[in-house]
Write an enzyme that holds these catalytic residues in place. Structure first.
Site, PDB file in Angstrom:
ATOM      1  N   CYS A   2       0.843  -1.194   0.000  1.00 61.91           N
ATOM      2  CA  CYS A   2       0.000   0.000   0.000  1.00 61.91           C
ATOM      3  C   CYS A   2       0.878   1.243   0.000  1.00 61.91           C
ATOM      4  O   CYS A   2       2.095   1.172   0.179  1.00 61.91           O
ATOM      5  CB  CYS A   2      -0.903   0.021   1.233  1.00 61.91           C
ATOM      6  SG  CYS A   2      -1.960  -1.438   1.385  1.00 61.91           S
ATOM      7  N   THR A 305       9.164  -1.156 -15.002  1.00 58.20           N
ATOM      8  CA  THR A 305      10.140  -1.257 -13.921  1.00 58.20           C
ATOM      9  C   THR A 305      11.514  -1.674 -14.419  1.00 58.20           C
ATOM     10  O   THR A 305      12.538  -1.248 -13.875  1.00 58.20           O
ATOM     11  CB  THR A 305       9.648  -2.263 -12.861  1.00 58.20           C
ATOM     12  OG1 THR A 305       8.281  -1.999 -12.558  1.00 58.20           O
ATOM     13  CG2 THR A 305      10.469  -2.149 -11.596  1.00 58.20           C
ATOM     14  N   ASP A 367      13.031  -8.513 -17.516  1.00 57.80           N
ATOM     15  CA  ASP A 367      11.974  -8.145 -16.572  1.00 57.80           C
ATOM     16  C   ASP A 367      12.575  -8.054 -15.179  1.00 57.80           C
ATOM     17  O   ASP A 367      13.670  -8.586 -14.920  1.00 57.80           O
ATOM     18  CB  ASP A 367      10.839  -9.167 -16.596  1.00 57.80           C
ATOM     19  CG  ASP A 367       9.503  -8.561 -16.188  1.00 57.80           C
ATOM     20  OD1 ASP A 367       9.493  -7.401 -15.721  1.00 57.80           O
ATOM     21  OD2 ASP A 367       8.467  -9.236 -16.327  1.00 57.80           O
ATOM     22  N   ASP A 368      11.856  -7.357 -14.287  1.00 57.17           N
ATOM     23  CA  ASP A 368      12.382  -7.189 -12.931  1.00 57.17           C
ATOM     24  C   ASP A 368      12.387  -8.497 -12.163  1.00 57.17           C
ATOM     25  O   ASP A 368      13.261  -8.736 -11.328  1.00 57.17           O
ATOM     26  CB  ASP A 368      11.566  -6.129 -12.170  1.00 57.17           C
ATOM     27  CG  ASP A 368      10.078  -6.374 -12.262  1.00 57.17           C
ATOM     28  OD1 ASP A 368       9.588  -7.281 -11.568  1.00 57.17           O
ATOM     29  OD2 ASP A 368       9.404  -5.657 -13.024  1.00 57.17           O
TER      30      ASP A 368
END
Length: 504
Positions: A2, A305, A367-368
Protein backbone atom coordinates in the site's frame (compact mmCIF):
# COMPACT_ATOMS: atom_id res chain seq x y z
CA UNK A 1 1.46 -3.45 -0.62
CA UNK A 2 0.00 0.00 0.00
CA UNK A 3 0.91 3.67 -0.09
CA UNK A 4 0.36 6.04 2.83
CA UNK A 5 0.51 9.81 3.32
CA UNK A 6 0.08 12.20 6.24
CA UNK A 7 0.31 16.02 6.38
CA UNK A 8 0.14 18.53 9.24
CA UNK A 9 -0.21 22.01 7.75
CA UNK A 10 -1.42 25.55 8.43
CA UNK A 11 -3.77 25.43 5.43
CA UNK A 12 -6.15 22.88 3.84
CA UNK A 13 -4.44 19.58 3.00
CA UNK A 14 -7.07 17.84 0.87
CA UNK A 15 -5.50 18.67 -2.50
CA UNK A 16 -1.95 17.91 -1.36
CA UNK A 17 -2.96 14.50 -0.01
CA UNK A 18 -4.84 13.75 -3.23
CA UNK A 19 -1.82 14.70 -5.33
CA UNK A 20 0.50 12.62 -3.17
CA UNK A 21 -1.75 9.58 -3.43
CA UNK A 22 -1.77 9.80 -7.22
CA UNK A 23 2.02 9.60 -7.09
CA UNK A 24 1.77 6.49 -4.91
CA UNK A 25 -0.91 4.88 -7.08
CA UNK A 26 1.61 2.28 -8.29
CA UNK A 27 1.60 0.84 -4.76
CA UNK A 28 -2.08 -0.08 -4.91
CA UNK A 29 -5.03 0.33 -7.24
CA UNK A 30 -7.75 -1.50 -5.34
CA UNK A 31 -9.06 1.34 -3.12
CA UNK A 32 -8.22 4.82 -1.89
CA UNK A 33 -9.14 6.91 1.13
CA UNK A 34 -8.52 10.27 2.80
CA UNK A 35 -9.53 11.50 6.24
CA UNK A 36 -9.04 15.07 7.49
CA UNK A 37 -9.66 16.85 10.80
CA UNK A 38 -11.85 19.94 10.48
CA UNK A 39 -11.98 23.08 12.65
CA UNK A 40 -14.56 21.49 14.94
CA UNK A 41 -12.37 18.45 15.65
CA UNK A 42 -14.41 16.12 13.47
CA UNK A 43 -13.01 13.56 11.09
CA UNK A 44 -14.05 13.98 7.46
CA UNK A 45 -13.70 10.68 5.61
CA UNK A 46 -13.99 9.53 2.03
CA UNK A 47 -12.91 6.05 0.94
CA UNK A 48 -14.04 3.69 -1.79
CA UNK A 49 -12.82 1.04 -4.19
CA UNK A 50 -11.04 2.31 -7.27
CA UNK A 51 -8.20 4.56 -8.36
CA UNK A 52 -7.59 7.89 -6.67
CA UNK A 53 -9.02 9.76 -9.64
CA UNK A 54 -12.20 7.67 -9.49
CA UNK A 55 -12.77 7.79 -5.74
CA UNK A 56 -12.50 11.56 -5.21
CA UNK A 57 -14.79 13.90 -7.10
CA UNK A 58 -15.08 17.63 -6.54
CA UNK A 59 -17.90 17.23 -4.03
CA UNK A 60 -15.73 14.93 -1.90
CA UNK A 61 -12.73 17.23 -2.02
CA UNK A 62 -14.82 20.19 -0.88
CA UNK A 63 -16.05 18.22 2.12
CA UNK A 64 -12.57 17.05 3.15
CA UNK A 65 -11.91 20.19 5.16
CA UNK A 66 -9.04 20.67 7.59
CA UNK A 67 -5.35 21.43 7.92
CA UNK A 68 -4.28 17.88 8.82
CA UNK A 69 -5.07 14.58 7.19
CA UNK A 70 -3.91 11.13 6.17
CA UNK A 71 -4.43 9.12 3.00
CA UNK A 72 -4.07 5.58 1.69
CA UNK A 73 -4.02 3.58 -1.53
CA UNK A 74 -4.68 -0.10 -1.06
CA UNK A 75 -3.60 -3.34 -2.54
CA UNK A 76 -5.08 -6.06 -0.28
CA UNK A 77 -2.90 -8.86 1.08
CA UNK A 78 -5.11 -9.60 4.08
CA UNK A 79 -8.86 -9.47 4.45
CA UNK A 80 -10.93 -8.83 1.36
CA UNK A 81 -11.35 -6.20 -1.34
CA UNK A 82 -14.57 -4.93 0.22
CA UNK A 83 -14.84 -1.17 0.69
CA UNK A 84 -15.42 -1.88 4.38
CA UNK A 85 -11.74 -2.81 4.55
CA UNK A 86 -10.51 0.26 2.70
CA UNK A 87 -8.43 2.64 4.80
CA UNK A 88 -8.26 4.90 6.79
CA UNK A 89 -9.86 3.10 9.75
CA UNK A 90 -11.42 4.95 12.67
CA UNK A 91 -12.22 4.38 16.36
CA UNK A 92 -13.97 6.94 18.54
CA UNK A 93 -12.17 6.09 21.78
CA UNK A 94 -9.91 7.38 23.13
CA UNK A 95 -10.15 10.94 21.80
CA UNK A 96 -10.98 9.90 18.25
CA UNK A 97 -8.28 8.03 16.40
CA UNK A 98 -7.71 7.17 12.74
CA UNK A 99 -4.88 5.24 11.07
CA UNK A 100 -3.38 4.15 7.75
CA UNK A 101 -1.00 1.21 7.49
CA UNK A 102 1.30 -0.36 4.91
CA UNK A 103 2.48 -3.88 5.62
CA UNK A 104 1.17 -7.07 7.18
CA UNK A 105 1.01 -8.33 10.76
CA UNK A 106 2.10 -11.91 11.33
CA UNK A 107 0.34 -12.52 14.66
CA UNK A 108 -3.13 -11.17 13.83
CA UNK A 109 -5.16 -14.15 15.06
CA UNK A 110 -3.46 -14.16 18.43
CA UNK A 111 -3.82 -10.38 18.75
CA UNK A 112 -7.50 -10.32 17.87
CA UNK A 113 -8.37 -12.79 20.61
CA UNK A 114 -6.05 -11.12 23.11
CA UNK A 115 -7.48 -7.67 22.37
CA UNK A 116 -11.03 -8.79 22.99
CA UNK A 117 -10.16 -10.56 26.24
CA UNK A 118 -7.98 -7.72 27.52
CA UNK A 119 -9.89 -4.65 26.37
CA UNK A 120 -13.28 -5.88 25.10
CA UNK A 121 -12.46 -4.26 21.76
CA UNK A 122 -14.25 -5.73 18.76
CA UNK A 123 -12.53 -5.70 15.36
CA UNK A 124 -15.24 -5.71 12.72
CA UNK A 125 -13.25 -6.75 9.64
CA UNK A 126 -10.49 -9.17 8.72
CA UNK A 127 -8.08 -6.30 8.12
CA UNK A 128 -4.96 -6.34 10.25
CA UNK A 129 -4.88 -2.55 9.87
CA UNK A 130 -8.09 -2.19 11.88
CA UNK A 131 -6.59 -4.55 14.43
CA UNK A 132 -3.40 -2.48 14.64
CA UNK A 133 -5.45 0.69 15.16
CA UNK A 134 -7.31 -0.90 18.07
CA UNK A 135 -4.06 -2.09 19.66
CA UNK A 136 -2.70 1.46 19.57
CA UNK A 137 -6.01 2.89 20.81
CA UNK A 138 -6.06 0.49 23.73
CA UNK A 139 -2.61 1.58 24.87
CA UNK A 140 -3.51 5.26 24.55
CA UNK A 141 -6.67 4.60 26.58
CA UNK A 142 -4.63 3.45 29.57
CA UNK A 143 -3.49 6.99 30.34
CA UNK A 144 -7.01 8.04 31.33
CA UNK A 145 -6.29 11.73 31.03
CA UNK A 146 -7.70 14.56 28.96
CA UNK A 147 -4.47 15.79 27.38
CA UNK A 148 -1.69 13.54 26.16
CA UNK A 149 1.91 14.70 26.08
CA UNK A 150 4.48 13.43 23.52
CA UNK A 151 5.88 10.92 26.00
CA UNK A 152 2.45 9.34 26.40
CA UNK A 153 2.21 8.87 22.64
CA UNK A 154 5.69 7.34 22.47
CA UNK A 155 4.86 5.02 25.36
CA UNK A 156 1.76 3.78 23.51
CA UNK A 157 3.81 3.15 20.36
CA UNK A 158 6.44 1.30 22.39
CA UNK A 159 3.79 -0.99 23.86
CA UNK A 160 2.31 -1.49 20.40
CA UNK A 161 5.74 -2.59 19.13
CA UNK A 162 5.87 -5.12 21.96
CA UNK A 163 2.46 -6.54 21.06
CA UNK A 164 2.62 -6.84 17.29
CA UNK A 165 4.92 -8.61 14.86
CA UNK A 166 5.41 -8.28 11.15
CA UNK A 167 5.91 -5.37 8.78
CA UNK A 168 4.21 -2.04 9.34
CA UNK A 169 4.63 1.60 8.47
CA UNK A 170 1.81 3.60 10.04
CA UNK A 171 0.45 7.12 10.31
CA UNK A 172 -2.25 7.93 12.87
CA UNK A 173 -4.12 11.07 13.92
CA UNK A 174 -5.43 11.76 17.43
CA UNK A 175 -8.23 14.30 17.74
CA UNK A 176 -7.15 17.36 19.72
CA UNK A 177 -3.51 16.31 19.71
CA UNK A 178 -1.63 15.56 16.50
CA UNK A 179 -0.22 13.00 14.10
CA UNK A 180 2.15 10.13 14.89
CA UNK A 181 4.09 8.08 12.34
CA UNK A 182 5.99 4.92 13.23
CA UNK A 183 7.82 2.07 11.53
CA UNK A 184 8.37 -1.56 12.51
CA UNK A 185 11.62 -2.40 14.37
CA UNK A 186 13.04 -4.13 11.28
CA UNK A 187 12.28 -1.26 8.91
CA UNK A 188 10.76 -3.66 6.40
CA UNK A 189 8.33 -1.16 4.92
CA UNK A 190 9.48 2.36 3.96
CA UNK A 191 8.40 5.67 5.51
CA UNK A 192 9.91 9.11 4.91
CA UNK A 193 9.64 12.52 6.57
CA UNK A 194 9.45 15.86 4.78
CA UNK A 195 8.94 19.49 5.74
CA UNK A 196 8.29 22.91 4.23
CA UNK A 197 8.25 26.45 5.58
CA UNK A 198 5.00 28.35 5.11
CA UNK A 199 4.38 31.84 6.52
CA UNK A 200 7.15 31.42 9.05
CA UNK A 201 5.88 28.05 10.30
CA UNK A 202 7.09 24.53 9.62
CA UNK A 203 4.70 22.01 8.10
CA UNK A 204 5.40 18.26 8.09
CA UNK A 205 4.60 15.38 5.80
CA UNK A 206 5.02 11.59 5.95
CA UNK A 207 4.84 9.26 2.94
CA UNK A 208 5.77 5.79 1.76
CA UNK A 209 8.16 7.20 -0.86
CA UNK A 210 10.07 10.44 -1.28
CA UNK A 211 8.46 11.15 -4.66
CA UNK A 212 5.22 11.99 -2.86
CA UNK A 213 7.01 14.80 -0.99
CA UNK A 214 8.56 16.37 -4.07
CA UNK A 215 5.42 17.06 -6.03
CA UNK A 216 3.52 18.81 -3.22
CA UNK A 217 6.43 21.06 -2.34
CA UNK A 218 7.89 19.34 0.71
CA UNK A 219 11.62 18.92 1.21
CA UNK A 220 12.88 15.43 2.02
CA UNK A 221 14.32 15.44 5.55
CA UNK A 222 15.08 11.80 6.30
CA UNK A 223 13.69 8.30 6.57
CA UNK A 224 11.74 7.35 9.66
CA UNK A 225 14.09 4.92 11.38
CA UNK A 226 13.16 1.32 12.22
CA UNK A 227 11.26 1.30 15.51
CA UNK A 228 11.11 5.10 15.62
CA UNK A 229 8.00 7.21 16.22
CA UNK A 230 7.69 10.83 15.11
CA UNK A 231 4.91 12.89 16.69
CA UNK A 232 3.77 16.22 15.24
CA UNK A 233 1.20 18.29 17.11
CA UNK A 234 -1.49 20.07 15.13
CA UNK A 235 0.32 23.28 16.10
CA UNK A 236 3.38 22.07 14.18
CA UNK A 237 5.72 20.99 17.00
CA UNK A 238 7.71 17.86 16.16
CA UNK A 239 9.09 15.23 18.55
CA UNK A 240 10.93 11.99 17.76
CA UNK A 241 11.90 8.99 19.85
CA UNK A 242 13.17 5.45 19.34
CA UNK A 243 10.43 3.15 20.67
CA UNK A 244 11.84 -0.32 19.93
CA UNK A 245 14.25 -2.25 22.12
CA UNK A 246 16.47 -3.66 19.38
CA UNK A 247 15.85 -1.88 16.08
CA UNK A 248 17.69 -3.04 12.97
CA UNK A 249 17.38 -1.94 9.36
CA UNK A 250 16.41 -4.86 7.11
CA UNK A 251 14.31 -3.29 4.33
CA UNK A 252 12.38 -5.40 1.86
CA UNK A 253 14.62 -5.92 -1.17
CA UNK A 254 11.54 -6.06 -3.42
CA UNK A 255 10.92 -2.35 -2.84
CA UNK A 256 14.01 -1.65 -4.94
CA UNK A 257 13.34 -4.38 -7.50
CA UNK A 258 9.70 -3.70 -8.24
CA UNK A 259 7.48 -1.61 -5.99
CA UNK A 260 9.08 1.79 -5.62
CA UNK A 261 9.16 4.42 -8.34
CA UNK A 262 12.63 4.94 -9.86
CA UNK A 263 12.60 8.62 -8.87
CA UNK A 264 12.17 7.76 -5.18
CA UNK A 265 14.88 7.51 -2.56
CA UNK A 266 14.34 4.97 0.23
CA UNK A 267 16.68 4.42 3.18
CA UNK A 268 19.40 6.42 1.51
CA UNK A 269 19.13 4.49 -1.75
CA UNK A 270 18.21 5.97 -5.12
CA UNK A 271 15.87 3.38 -6.60
CA UNK A 272 16.92 4.39 -10.10
CA UNK A 273 20.62 4.00 -9.33
CA UNK A 274 20.07 0.64 -7.64
CA UNK A 275 18.29 -0.65 -10.74
CA UNK A 276 21.12 0.56 -12.98
CA UNK A 277 23.53 -1.40 -10.77
CA UNK A 278 21.25 -4.46 -11.08
CA UNK A 279 21.49 -4.16 -14.86
CA UNK A 280 25.27 -3.82 -14.72
CA UNK A 281 25.70 -6.96 -12.64
CA UNK A 282 23.18 -9.00 -14.57
CA UNK A 283 24.73 -7.94 -17.87
CA UNK A 284 28.13 -9.04 -16.62
CA UNK A 285 26.69 -12.41 -15.60
CA UNK A 286 25.13 -12.90 -19.03
CA UNK A 287 28.42 -12.06 -20.75
CA UNK A 288 30.26 -14.43 -18.44
CA UNK A 289 27.93 -17.44 -18.61
CA UNK A 290 26.31 -17.41 -22.05
CA UNK A 291 28.59 -18.59 -24.85
CA UNK A 292 26.06 -17.54 -27.49
CA UNK A 293 25.65 -13.95 -26.30
CA UNK A 294 26.75 -12.72 -29.75
CA UNK A 295 23.55 -14.21 -31.19
CA UNK A 296 21.43 -11.64 -29.35
CA UNK A 297 20.21 -8.98 -31.78
CA UNK A 298 18.37 -6.64 -29.45
CA UNK A 299 17.57 -6.04 -25.76
CA UNK A 300 13.93 -5.22 -24.97
CA UNK A 301 12.52 -4.43 -21.50
CA UNK A 302 9.15 -5.52 -20.16
CA UNK A 303 7.90 -2.05 -19.22
CA UNK A 304 8.26 -0.19 -17.04
CA UNK A 305 10.14 -1.26 -13.92
CA UNK A 306 12.82 -3.04 -15.92
CA UNK A 307 13.53 -0.21 -18.39
CA UNK A 308 16.62 1.12 -16.62
CA UNK A 309 17.87 -2.41 -15.92
CA UNK A 310 17.54 -3.43 -19.57
CA UNK A 311 19.24 -0.27 -20.82
CA UNK A 312 22.28 -1.01 -18.68
CA UNK A 313 22.37 -4.65 -19.80
CA UNK A 314 22.33 -3.49 -23.43
CA UNK A 315 25.30 -1.23 -22.78
CA UNK A 316 27.25 -3.98 -21.02
CA UNK A 317 26.60 -6.40 -23.89
CA UNK A 318 27.06 -3.71 -26.55
CA UNK A 319 23.67 -4.52 -28.04
CA UNK A 320 20.87 -2.25 -29.32
CA UNK A 321 18.20 -1.28 -26.78
CA UNK A 322 14.66 -1.02 -28.11
CA UNK A 323 11.18 -0.39 -26.72
CA UNK A 324 9.38 -3.37 -28.20
CA UNK A 325 6.28 -3.16 -26.02
CA UNK A 326 3.81 -0.30 -25.74
CA UNK A 327 2.11 -0.06 -22.36
CA UNK A 328 -1.47 0.98 -21.78
CA UNK A 329 -1.03 3.18 -18.71
CA UNK A 330 -4.67 2.85 -17.72
CA UNK A 331 -4.42 -0.81 -16.76
CA UNK A 332 -3.08 -1.62 -13.30
CA UNK A 333 0.16 -3.46 -12.55
CA UNK A 334 -0.53 -7.13 -13.15
CA UNK A 335 1.63 -8.54 -10.36
CA UNK A 336 -0.31 -6.66 -7.68
CA UNK A 337 -3.76 -7.45 -9.08
CA UNK A 338 -5.72 -9.76 -6.77
CA UNK A 339 -6.94 -12.90 -8.51
CA UNK A 340 -5.22 -15.07 -11.10
CA UNK A 341 -7.97 -14.66 -13.71
CA UNK A 342 -7.71 -10.88 -13.50
CA UNK A 343 -3.93 -11.02 -13.79
CA UNK A 344 -4.14 -13.22 -16.89
CA UNK A 345 -6.75 -11.11 -18.66
CA UNK A 346 -4.93 -7.86 -17.94
CA UNK A 347 -1.54 -8.72 -19.47
CA UNK A 348 -2.65 -8.48 -23.09
CA UNK A 349 -4.75 -5.42 -22.34
CA UNK A 350 -1.73 -3.79 -20.74
CA UNK A 351 0.92 -4.49 -23.39
CA UNK A 352 1.10 -4.53 -27.17
CA UNK A 353 4.10 -5.32 -29.37
CA UNK A 354 5.86 -3.22 -31.99
CA UNK A 355 6.28 -6.05 -34.49
CA UNK A 356 9.24 -4.51 -36.34
CA UNK A 357 11.39 -4.78 -33.21
CA UNK A 358 10.81 -8.55 -32.99
CA UNK A 359 10.48 -9.81 -36.56
CA UNK A 360 13.29 -12.22 -37.50
CA UNK A 361 15.38 -11.21 -34.45
CA UNK A 362 16.91 -13.03 -31.50
CA UNK A 363 15.52 -11.02 -28.61
CA UNK A 364 16.71 -10.68 -25.01
CA UNK A 365 13.69 -9.77 -22.88
CA UNK A 366 14.42 -8.23 -19.48
CA UNK A 367 11.97 -8.15 -16.57
CA UNK A 368 12.38 -7.19 -12.93
CA UNK A 369 11.29 -10.62 -11.67
CA UNK A 370 9.29 -13.76 -12.40
CA UNK A 371 6.70 -14.46 -9.72
CA UNK A 372 3.83 -16.65 -10.85
CA UNK A 373 5.03 -16.76 -14.45
CA UNK A 374 1.66 -15.47 -15.69
CA UNK A 375 3.00 -12.28 -17.22
CA UNK A 376 6.22 -13.83 -18.51
CA UNK A 377 4.49 -16.66 -20.37
CA UNK A 378 2.07 -14.34 -22.14
CA UNK A 379 4.78 -11.81 -23.00
CA UNK A 380 6.85 -14.57 -24.59
CA UNK A 381 3.81 -15.68 -26.61
CA UNK A 382 3.33 -12.09 -27.80
CA UNK A 383 7.00 -11.81 -28.80
CA UNK A 384 6.82 -15.03 -30.81
CA UNK A 385 3.60 -13.90 -32.48
CA UNK A 386 5.40 -10.68 -33.46
CA UNK A 387 8.03 -12.73 -35.30
CA UNK A 388 10.90 -13.27 -32.85
CA UNK A 389 13.22 -16.13 -33.87
CA UNK A 390 14.74 -16.86 -30.48
CA UNK A 391 13.73 -15.46 -27.12
CA UNK A 392 16.20 -15.11 -24.29
CA UNK A 393 14.91 -13.95 -20.91
CA UNK A 394 16.74 -12.24 -18.03
CA UNK A 395 15.26 -11.63 -14.57
CA UNK A 396 16.77 -8.86 -12.44
CA UNK A 397 15.76 -10.79 -9.31
CA UNK A 398 16.68 -14.34 -8.29
CA UNK A 399 14.19 -17.20 -8.36
CA UNK A 400 11.22 -16.50 -6.06
CA UNK A 401 10.64 -19.77 -4.24
CA UNK A 402 8.97 -18.79 -0.97
CA UNK A 403 5.83 -16.88 0.05
CA UNK A 404 5.97 -13.33 1.34
CA UNK A 405 4.31 -12.59 4.68
CA UNK A 406 5.13 -8.88 4.98
CA UNK A 407 2.61 -7.28 2.66
CA UNK A 408 3.24 -8.67 -0.84
CA UNK A 409 0.70 -10.99 -2.44
CA UNK A 410 2.89 -14.10 -2.72
CA UNK A 411 0.96 -16.15 -0.19
CA UNK A 412 1.34 -19.74 -1.42
CA UNK A 413 4.46 -21.49 -2.58
CA UNK A 414 2.43 -23.50 -5.08
CA UNK A 415 1.59 -20.26 -6.93
CA UNK A 416 5.28 -19.50 -7.47
CA UNK A 417 6.65 -20.83 -10.74
CA UNK A 418 10.17 -21.31 -9.33
CA UNK A 419 9.05 -23.41 -6.37
CA UNK A 420 10.50 -26.90 -6.78
CA UNK A 421 11.82 -26.17 -10.27
CA UNK A 422 15.24 -25.45 -11.75
CA UNK A 423 16.05 -22.83 -14.38
CA UNK A 424 15.56 -25.17 -17.35
CA UNK A 425 12.14 -26.24 -16.12
CA UNK A 426 11.06 -22.63 -15.62
CA UNK A 427 12.34 -21.71 -19.08
CA UNK A 428 10.28 -24.51 -20.61
CA UNK A 429 7.13 -23.42 -18.77
CA UNK A 430 7.32 -19.79 -19.88
CA UNK A 431 8.39 -20.82 -23.38
CA UNK A 432 11.83 -19.22 -23.75
CA UNK A 433 14.96 -20.56 -25.42
CA UNK A 434 17.22 -19.48 -22.59
CA UNK A 435 16.69 -18.03 -19.10
CA UNK A 436 18.96 -16.40 -16.54
CA UNK A 437 18.35 -15.04 -13.04
CA UNK A 438 20.28 -12.47 -11.04
CA UNK A 439 22.34 -13.87 -8.15
CA UNK A 440 21.13 -12.83 -4.70
CA UNK A 441 24.45 -11.35 -3.62
CA UNK A 442 24.53 -9.32 -6.84
CA UNK A 443 21.03 -8.02 -6.13
CA UNK A 444 21.74 -6.98 -2.55
CA UNK A 445 25.11 -5.61 -3.60
CA UNK A 446 23.41 -3.41 -6.18
CA UNK A 447 21.41 -1.71 -3.43
CA UNK A 448 24.33 -1.56 -1.02
CA UNK A 449 26.37 0.31 -3.62
CA UNK A 450 24.07 3.25 -2.89
CA UNK A 451 24.06 2.80 0.90
CA UNK A 452 26.75 0.49 2.30
CA UNK A 453 25.40 0.98 5.83
CA UNK A 454 22.49 -1.37 5.07
CA UNK A 455 23.91 -4.65 6.31
CA UNK A 456 20.98 -6.92 5.55
CA UNK A 457 17.63 -7.08 3.75
CA UNK A 458 14.42 -9.02 3.97
CA UNK A 459 15.08 -11.50 1.17
CA UNK A 460 12.62 -14.11 2.42
CA UNK A 461 11.01 -14.70 -0.98
CA UNK A 462 14.39 -15.93 -2.23
CA UNK A 463 15.78 -17.61 0.89
CA UNK A 464 12.84 -18.62 3.07
CA UNK A 465 14.46 -16.79 5.99
CA UNK A 466 12.01 -14.36 7.63
CA UNK A 467 13.59 -11.47 9.51
CA UNK A 468 10.94 -11.34 12.26
CA UNK A 469 11.90 -14.86 13.30
CA UNK A 470 8.33 -15.96 14.06
CA UNK A 471 7.24 -17.65 10.82
CA UNK A 472 6.53 -21.38 11.11
CA UNK A 473 5.48 -23.94 8.47
CA UNK A 474 2.06 -24.01 10.14
CA UNK A 475 1.72 -20.25 9.71
CA UNK A 476 2.60 -20.50 6.02
CA UNK A 477 0.05 -23.28 5.54
CA UNK A 478 -2.58 -21.17 7.29
CA UNK A 479 -2.08 -18.08 5.13
CA UNK A 480 -1.98 -20.23 2.01
CA UNK A 481 -5.44 -21.51 2.91
CA UNK A 482 -6.73 -18.04 3.78
CA UNK A 483 -5.33 -16.15 0.81
CA UNK A 484 -5.74 -18.34 -2.23
CA UNK A 485 -8.01 -17.05 -4.97
CA UNK A 486 -10.97 -19.24 -3.93
CA UNK A 487 -10.85 -17.97 -0.35
CA UNK A 488 -10.60 -14.37 -1.56
CA UNK A 489 -13.70 -14.75 -3.71
CA UNK A 490 -15.67 -16.18 -0.79
CA UNK A 491 -14.70 -13.29 1.51
CA UNK A 492 -15.69 -10.75 -1.10
CA UNK A 493 -19.07 -12.46 -1.52
CA UNK A 494 -19.68 -12.49 2.23
CA UNK A 495 -18.33 -9.01 2.91
CA UNK A 496 -20.67 -6.52 4.53
CA UNK A 497 -20.05 -2.83 4.10
CA UNK A 498 -19.97 -1.60 7.69
CA UNK A 499 -18.09 1.64 8.16
CA UNK A 500 -18.19 5.07 9.74
CA UNK A 501 -19.87 7.97 7.92
CA UNK A 502 -18.37 8.19 4.46
CA UNK A 503 -18.50 11.37 2.38
CA UNK A 504 -20.56 10.06 -0.56
Amino acid sequence: MCGIVGIVSQSPVNQSIYDALTLLQHRGQDAAGIVTVDDENRFRLRKANGLVSDVFEQVHMLRLQGNAGIGHVRYPTAGSSSVSEAQPFYVNSPYGLTLVHNGNLTNSSELKEKLFRRARRHVNTNSDSELLLNILANHLDHFEKYQLDPQDVFSAVKQTHQDIRGAYACIAMIIGHGMVAFRDPNGIRPLVLGKREENGKTEYMFASESIALDTVGFEFVRDVQPGEAIYVTFEGEMYAQQCADKPTLTPCIFEYVYFARPDSCIDGVSVYAARVHMGQRLGEKIAREWADVDDIDVVIPVPETSNDIALRIARVLNKPYRQGFVKNRYVGRTFIMPGQALRVSSVRRKLNTIASEFKDKNVLLVDDSIVRGTTSEQIVEMARAAGAKKIYFASAAPEIRYPNVYGIDMPTKNELIAYGRDVDEIAKLIGVDKLIFQDLDALTGSVQQENPSIQDFDCSVFTGVYVTGDITPEYLDNIAEQRNDIAKKKREKDATNLEMHNEK
